[in-house]
Write an enzyme that holds these catalytic residues in place. Structure first.
Site, PDB file in Angstrom:
ATOM      1  N   ARG A 160      40.570  44.171  33.999  1.00 26.09           N
ATOM      2  CA  ARG A 160      41.301  43.049  33.403  1.00 26.09           C
ATOM      3  C   ARG A 160      42.343  43.539  32.396  1.00 26.09           C
ATOM      4  O   ARG A 160      43.410  42.950  32.246  1.00 26.09           O
ATOM      5  CB  ARG A 160      40.303  42.107  32.717  1.00 26.09           C
TER       6      ARG A 160
ATOM      7  N   ILE B 294      46.948  34.085  31.117  1.00 26.87           N
ATOM      8  CA  ILE B 294      45.965  34.606  32.070  1.00 26.87           C
ATOM      9  C   ILE B 294      44.674  33.847  31.775  1.00 26.87           C
ATOM     10  O   ILE B 294      44.292  33.681  30.629  1.00 26.87           O
ATOM     11  CB  ILE B 294      45.785  36.142  31.911  1.00 26.87           C
ATOM     12  N   SER B 295      44.035  33.338  32.820  1.00 24.32           N
ATOM     13  CA  SER B 295      42.872  32.475  32.598  1.00 24.32           C
ATOM     14  C   SER B 295      41.743  33.246  31.932  1.00 24.32           C
ATOM     15  O   SER B 295      41.589  34.454  32.117  1.00 24.32           O
ATOM     16  CB  SER B 295      42.373  31.913  33.926  1.00 24.32           C
ATOM     17  N   GLN B 296      40.927  32.517  31.213  1.00 17.83           N
ATOM     18  CA  GLN B 296      39.719  33.024  30.580  1.00 17.83           C
ATOM     19  C   GLN B 296      38.791  33.582  31.678  1.00 17.83           C
ATOM     20  O   GLN B 296      38.712  32.993  32.760  1.00 17.83           O
ATOM     21  CB  GLN B 296      39.132  31.791  29.908  1.00 17.83           C
ATOM     22  N   PRO B 297      38.106  34.716  31.436  1.00 19.52           N
ATOM     23  CA  PRO B 297      37.278  35.325  32.482  1.00 19.52           C
ATOM     24  C   PRO B 297      36.298  34.339  33.112  1.00 19.52           C
ATOM     25  O   PRO B 297      36.150  34.285  34.336  1.00 19.52           O
ATOM     26  CB  PRO B 297      36.523  36.440  31.746  1.00 19.52           C
TER      27      PRO B 297
END
Ligand code: SAH
Length: 662
Positions: free
Chosen positions: A34, A60-63
């Site tokens: 990531r 960027i989206s949260q994991p």
């Protein structure tokens, strides 16, 4: 800590402990670096439990969200996946480990290029990045076994559903506002059947495109898809979408409309001015919006000074002496009927249970009762500013000869050389507004009432003057006045205030999609609300096939209970009738095929206070594009006329003090 350990910790803490179970997903999240997909300098935050900026105002989206969507999409090694919203390319890299091929679309060329380079650097060969509008999917590569959308849409884009293989899963955040959404899983079960499941509340950046939001946050108009794409007939499609309405007294009735409760304004229509079911349905919906969802304004197509008498009653404010009973003007049955009385009694009882500043009010948007407005302004000034009252008397005196029959004022001014009162009434309105600060010290509610009456007189003077010409101008003036009154009310009640509007379909359906707008250049409240509030306005039409209606044969004529002719074969109403949906809510936002079919112009019936069954086609039908005119339709196949109050004295439960003067 080595980065691989940091990733493993992220997977354990943020994913496993929160319920992500799919081993493949957990492995992919552990393996994809990531840190390589965040902006230079942000690497140390790569494993935080939050979205991170990636340029162009995007994130960027949260994991957890990436893992949650991957798990929900149930990806398997042979799958072909479409991702909408490439962003950094990170999610695509995760999906590429779980599926055979990933096609991903990004609307910013700079982000698409950067993602392409990162993926190439990582040696990933099964991800294809394209710059473009992902709301239209990727037709050349369709169908897909899974489609994952990483941005919030106003509704499920039709193109994406069409590009889903049978058995395919579409994971997409959908919400009426650009800020929060519900994550939906739409499964393509059989050719015509899609099942929708709500997974979780989420928060994504907006999906901007032809079948998403516009740049400035409004709902984009979906491009036209030919109606032939649907295999079902229009009545079948209506039947599929129709949600049956419970009894009016069942709390489930109002609850069915909770989907509109987050809107700033909910506009409820009617296809006549004398149908009981339309009133009772609006009553049930409005009770719910007030009691459960904080709506505090009920604004109706009635004259301001008359509605003000009801408002004083329902908000338990002192009555004004010397006022006669309200709603004495034709058509009296529109507001003096048992259904309105029941709502008014409920509203007062409800208001008794809440603090004064949270009581919901009842307001009139219309301009016809100029005479009472003049009396109200003078009474107000007599109390707060007697000198100003003397001047106002003189100014309004100009209109005295016409007060009884204002409709002849216009002709008199234009053809007989009478003096126009425009200057006088406009000056009077300005004077009152200029003294707002002085006057509101006395009582804000009373000032609002007087100011609105003064505005009304100015609008009405102009209305009657230009009415003589006929044409769109006087209609537009009236609807603009009604819309502005709504805005004044919202402003007066504060930023959080929400309103329900009750007015005829011809006022609350978006005029641009009817003959009114396209042929006659008329606008209306519905259109103005959409232009002002965008997706924060809900436009809900009401209609019927047959039954009885309270109406008159001519203007000023007596009320009669008339038979409503069965709807014409070539009308929308007939298609609803043929669907066998007897009493139902048909929410256009839930069915793309239905929207397409209802977009084709057809006849729609408009009955007002006058009904002329013998010349129905000429007098009452006009062409409209129903799914563009409204967001939803409330349908009663057979309906009954309202019961006027005068015929039913001694209503049960209506107290003596009731403002209709029973
Ligand atoms: N999956 C991404 C998250 C991206 S955020 C990641 O892992 O980094 C959502 C992205 O959707 C933004 O980059 C935004 O520009 C993009 N987007 C919004 N509307 C779009 C549209 N109609 N078509 C393609 N991309 C869109």
């Amino acid at each position: 800590m080595p980065v691989s350990a940091a990733r493993a910790k992220m997977v354990e803490r943020q994913l496993s402990r929160r319920g992500i179970r799919d081993e493949g997903v957990l492995r992919a999240m552990r393996d994809v670096p990531r840190e390589d997909y965040v902006e230079p300098g942000m690497e140390e935050f790569a494993f935080d439990d939050s979205p991170l900026p990636i340029g162009e105002g995007q994130t960027i989206s949260q994991p957890y969200i990436v893992a949650f969507m991957a798990e929900a999409a149930a990806l398997s090694p042979g799958d072909r996946v479409l991702e909408v919203g490439t962003g950094s390319g990170y999610a695509a890299a995760v999906f590429s480990r779980l599926a055979k091929a990933v096609y991903t679309v990004e609307r910013y060329p700079s982000l698409a290029d950067a993602a392409k380079q990162r993926l190439a650097r990582a040696g990933i060969g099964n991800v294809f990045v394209q710059f473009g509008d992902g709301t239209l999917g990727w037709a050349d590569a369709a169908p897909f076994d899974a489609i994952i959308v990483a941005a919030g849409a106003p509704e499920v884009p039709a193109a994406l559903k069409q590009q889903l293989a049978i058995g395919g899963r579409l994971i997409i955040p959908v919400g009426a506002s650009g800020e929060s959404q519900s994550l939906l899983k739409v499964t393509h079960v059989t050719e015509a059947l899609y099942e929708t499941e709500e997974l979780a509340p989420v928060r994504f950046v907006p999906l901007v495109g032809a079948q998403g939001w516009t740049e400035d946050g409004r709902r984009a108009a979906a491009p036209h898809v030919p109606a032939q794409m649907s295999c079902l007939t229009l009545p079948q499609t209506i039947a599929r979408a129709a949600e049956p309405l419970p009894d009016f007294d069942d709390p489930a009735f109002g609850a069915l409309f909770d989907r509109f409760a987050s809107r700033r304004v909910v506009l409820l229509g009617e296809a006549s001015h004398g149908t009981s079911e339309f009133y009772r349905a609006r009553d049930a919906i409005t009770r719910r919006l007030i009691a459960q969802h904080g709506f505090s304004i009920v604004a109706v197509e009635a004259d301001w000074p008359d509605a003000a008498a009801i408002d004083r009653y329902v908000r338990l404010r002192p009555d004004r002496h010397g006022d006669g009973a309200p709603f004495q003007r034709f058509p009296t049955w529109m507001w003096r009927n048992t259904d309105v009385a029941a709502f008014v009694v409920w509203l007062r009882r409800h208001n008794e249970t809440v603090p004064q500043d949270r009581r919901a009010g009842f307001f009139g948007l219309d301009i016809y009762n100029m005479r009472s407005s003049i009396a109200a302004v003078l009474a107000y000034l007599d109390r707060v500013d007697p000198d100003a009252a003397t001047i106002a008397r003189e100014r309004y005196g100009c209109l005295t000869p016409w007060q009884k029959e204002p409709s002849i004022y216009g002709r008199a001014v234009l053809t007989e050389g009478y003096k126009t009162c425009e200057g006088a009434v406009v000056r009077q309105c300005r004077d009152i507004l200029a003294k707002q600060l002085d006057y509101t010290r006395d009582d804000g509610d009373r000032f609002l009432d007087a100011a609105q009456n003064a505005r009304l007189i100015a609008s009405a003077e102009r209305y009657y003057r230009i009415m003589y010409y006929g044409g769109a101008e006087s209609w537009n003036l009236r609807d603009t006045h009604m819309f502005e009154t709504l805005e004044h009310l919202l402003r007066a009640k504060g930023d959080e205030a929400k309103a329900v509007v009750w007015a005829h379909n011809s006022h609350i359906g978006d005029a641009r999609h009817t003959e009114m707008g396209s042929v006659r250049s008329e606008l209306n409240i519905g259109q103005l609300c959409r232009e002002r509030f965008g997706a924060d306005a809900a436009l809900i039409g009401f209609s019927t096939h047959t039954g009885t209606v309270a109406a008159a044969a001519d203007w000023d004529g007596p009320m009669e209970t008339m038979q409503v002719q069965p709807s014409r074969r070539d009308s929308f109403e007939r298609a609803f009738h043929d669907s066998d949906a007897r009493r139902s809510l048909v929410d256009f936002s839930r069915d793309a095929a239905l929207r397409e079919l209802l977009r084709e112009p057809r006849l729609e019936r408009f009955i007002g206070v006058i009904y002329r069954p013998d010349s129905e086609l000429m007098s009452h039908y006009a062409e409209a594009s129903l799914s563009q005119q409204f967001d939803a339709m409330v349908w009663f196949d057979e309906t009954q006329a309202v019961e006027p109050l005068s015929r039913s004295r001694g209503q049960q439960g209506v107290p003596d003090t009731y403002p209709f003067g029973l």
